[in-house]
Design an enzyme around this catalytic site. Structure first.
Site: not given
Ligand SMILES: NC(=O)c1ccc[n+]([C@@H]2O[C@H](COP(=O)([O-])OP(=O)(O)OC[C@H]3O[C@@H](n4cnc5c(N)ncnc54)[C@H](O)[C@@H]3O)[C@@H](O)[C@H]2O)c1
Ligand SMILES: O=c1ccn([C@@H]2O[C@H](COP(=O)(O)OP(=O)(O)O[C@H]3O[C@H](CO)[C@@H](O)[C@H](O)[C@H]3O)[C@@H](O)[C@H]2O)c(=O)[nH]1
Length: 449
Positions: A221, A266, A270, A273
């Site tokens: 990231n 741009g 945000g 993550c």
């Molecule tokens: N959102 C993504 O695309 C993404 C991708 C990769 C990694 N991650 C990582 O994964 C983790 C989760 O992210 P997210 O976006 O799914 O978060 P989220 O806030 O959408 O989901 C977290 C969930 O956990 C639940 N929760 C919290 N405490 C709990 C408990 N004690 N028991 C049971 N449930 C509980 C909450 O109610 C919520 O539904 C973060 O560490 C994030 O950085 C997220």
């Molecule tokens: O060229 C680019 C690409 C992305 N973005 C911005 O970057 C942010 C993140 O984009 P993206 O990475 O596609 O979204 P996420 O779903 O947050 O995914 C990131 O964060 C996740 C949570 O950790 C990881 O699992 C993914 O691999 C990682 O790409 C967004 O606001 C985009 O608009 C830009 O401004 N310019």
């Protein structure tokens, strides 16, 4: 891709059914595993059990129905039931930024282990998927074994997740790689059984220690955020030299050592993550005495924040120098297209800054209005782009949804109060908009002569 369930297949649980956990639970059930998913949020569990995905993720509602129809996916709020059911427990709870520091709030992950451990009476593997600071897993491993009745028969592993919102199914079923952080051969074998269909499909796998697995995630990231801020730093230089950052990015991208992905200039990054992960990395590195190694990430963050302020300045310029009382149409609220996630959304941050400067801001987003209304009640929201643009003196495109790219400037021109647009994602064709009588400004391009 599907597997025929066998008697040796581990039974899986997923704890935390947010963006990550719900996707993981649904996809693993579709792959053929028995899955029991838990969240402390009863409303979320009721919705999922009824076949409703409580957030926007393309394709996930159809996958949820498929998983529920298979009978392999169930939901609960009872942690004892989860403990009794699972051979492998995935921890997918949130790790947001702490309110008073750059560090990560690990309370959700810690609470899961605290509540689960007393019910672990038989051998199992607890697998962290949440993004955590390096050193977390090693610390929690000891605590888990001390608290579980079956002691060292429970192990902790870390399997960081790389899915992108908006592409979550594709990224889960066809991941670029799998990373297994393990402390034993037994844990490695169990993880391999858990991801057998993906391994058989040739997904590359890195088996490593806990610390490396945790670091791979934050390093990935950090790299992505750095790439975005690099091109946005070039955008700043373009703005003062009269160069065009979009052309610059295109030219860089032809060099396949650089590549064009994550090089879109741009408004910057945000979401739930990238921003909090680079900050938690800075914080953790400083705790460990190696802060200098990642101090560049402070600049990555600072460049990203400057893009938001620059966007506000461009809207002010378009409004004639003063935002007070100016009606501004903001197109976009989600942190990126194909998502309803508004966590640290650049679009809403800019909208809030415009509002604070006295503008009358009306926001439209195809999916994120409900979340945006909750987090930013001071803003006004519209049901369509045209409604938001009614009487506006400036239109600001802040999230690049396809439907905004396709807007006809002549149609929009009929409803606005003045034809002035700020293209903060560099997605509109400047010539077309100027030909339709608009004053067009974009981030990373000087004003037209
Ligand atoms: N959102 C993504 O695309 C993404 C991708 C990769 C990694 N991650 C990582 O994964 C983790 C989760 O992210 P997210 O976006 O799914 O978060 P989220 O806030 O959408 O989901 C977290 C969930 O956990 C639940 N929760 C919290 N405490 C709990 C408990 N004690 N028991 C049971 N449930 C509980 C909450 O109610 C919520 O539904 C973060 O560490 C994030 O950085 C997220
Ligand atoms: O060229 C680019 C690409 C992305 N973005 C911005 O970057 C942010 C993140 O984009 P993206 O990475 O596609 O979204 P996420 O779903 O947050 O995914 C990131 O964060 C996740 C949570 O950790 C990881 O699992 C993914 O691999 C990682 O790409 C967004 O606001 C985009 O608009 C830009 O401004 N310019």
């Amino acid at each position: 891709m599907s597997v025929t369930p066998t008697i040796d297949q581990p039974r899986l649980t997923v704890i935390g059914t947010g963006y990550l956990g719900a996707t993981h639970a649904i996809c693993m059930a579709v792959l053929g595993y028995e899955v029991l998913a838990l969240d402390r949020d009863h409303a979320k569990i009721e919705a999922l059990a009824a076949g409703v995905v409580p957030f926007h993720e393309p394709g996930l509602p159809e996958m949820l129905r498929k998983a529920l129809d298979s009978g392999r996916l169930r939901f609960t709020t009872d942690v004892a039931e989860v403990a009794a059911f699972g051979d492998v427990h995935f921890v997918c709870t949130g790790t947001p930024q702490l309110p008073d520091s750059l560090g990560a709030d690990l309370s959700q992950v810690e609470e899961v282990l605290r509540s689960l451990a007393p019910y672990l009476f038989r051998p199992c593997l607890v697998v962290g998927k949440s993004t955590v600071p390096v050193g977390t897993a090693a610390r929690l491993h000891g605590i888990l074994q001390a608290a579980a009745p079956c002691g060292s028969d429970v192990e902790l592993a870390w399997n960081p997740e790389f899915l992108r919102e908006g592409h979550a199914i594709e990224d889960t079923l066809h991941p670029s790689r799998l990373v297994f952080g393990v402390v034993s051969e037994r844990a490695r074998r169990l993880l391999e059984d858990t991801f057998r269909p993906l391994l058989d499909a040739g997904v590359p796998t890195v088996v490593t220690d806990l610390a490396t697995a945790e670091l791979v995630k934050v390093a990935a990231n950090s790299f992505l955020a750095t790439k975005i801020s690099f091109i946005n730093a070039m955008a700043e230089v373009c703005e003062t030299t009269g160069a065009d950052v979009s052309d610059l990015a295109s030219a860089l991208a032809y060099d396949d050592r650089i590549g064009g992905r994550f090089l879109k200039p741009g408004l910057g990054f945000g979401g739930g993550c990238l921003p909090k992960d680079i900050r938690a990395f800075i914080h953790r590195a400083e705790e460990l005495g190696t802060g200098q190694s990642v101090s560049f990430l402070r600049e990555v963050d600072a460049i990203n924040q400057r893009r938001r302020r620059r966007t506000v300045d461009l809207v002010r310029e378009q409004a004639g120098g003063d935002l007070r009382g100016v009606r501004v149409c903001v197109l976009g609220a989600a942190f990126k297209p194909h998502s309803d996630d508004t966590r640290d959304a650049p679009a809403l941050d800019v909208a809030a800054q415009l509002h604070a400067a006295g503008a009358h801001v009306v926001v439209f987003d195809p999916q994120a209005i409900e979340n945006a209304r909750r987090s930013h009640p001071q803003l006004e929201f519209a049901g369509t782009a045209l409604e938001a643009a009614e009487g506006a003196q400036v239109v600001a495109l802040l999230t690049e949804w396809d439907q905004f790219r396709g807007i006809d400037p002549r149609v929009l021109g009929r409803v606005v109060g003045a034809r002035a647009v700020v293209d903060a994602r560099n997605v509109l064709d400047a010539g077309t908009w100027r030909d339709a009588g608009w004053r067009y400004r974009a981030l990373g391009r000087a004003a037209a002569a």
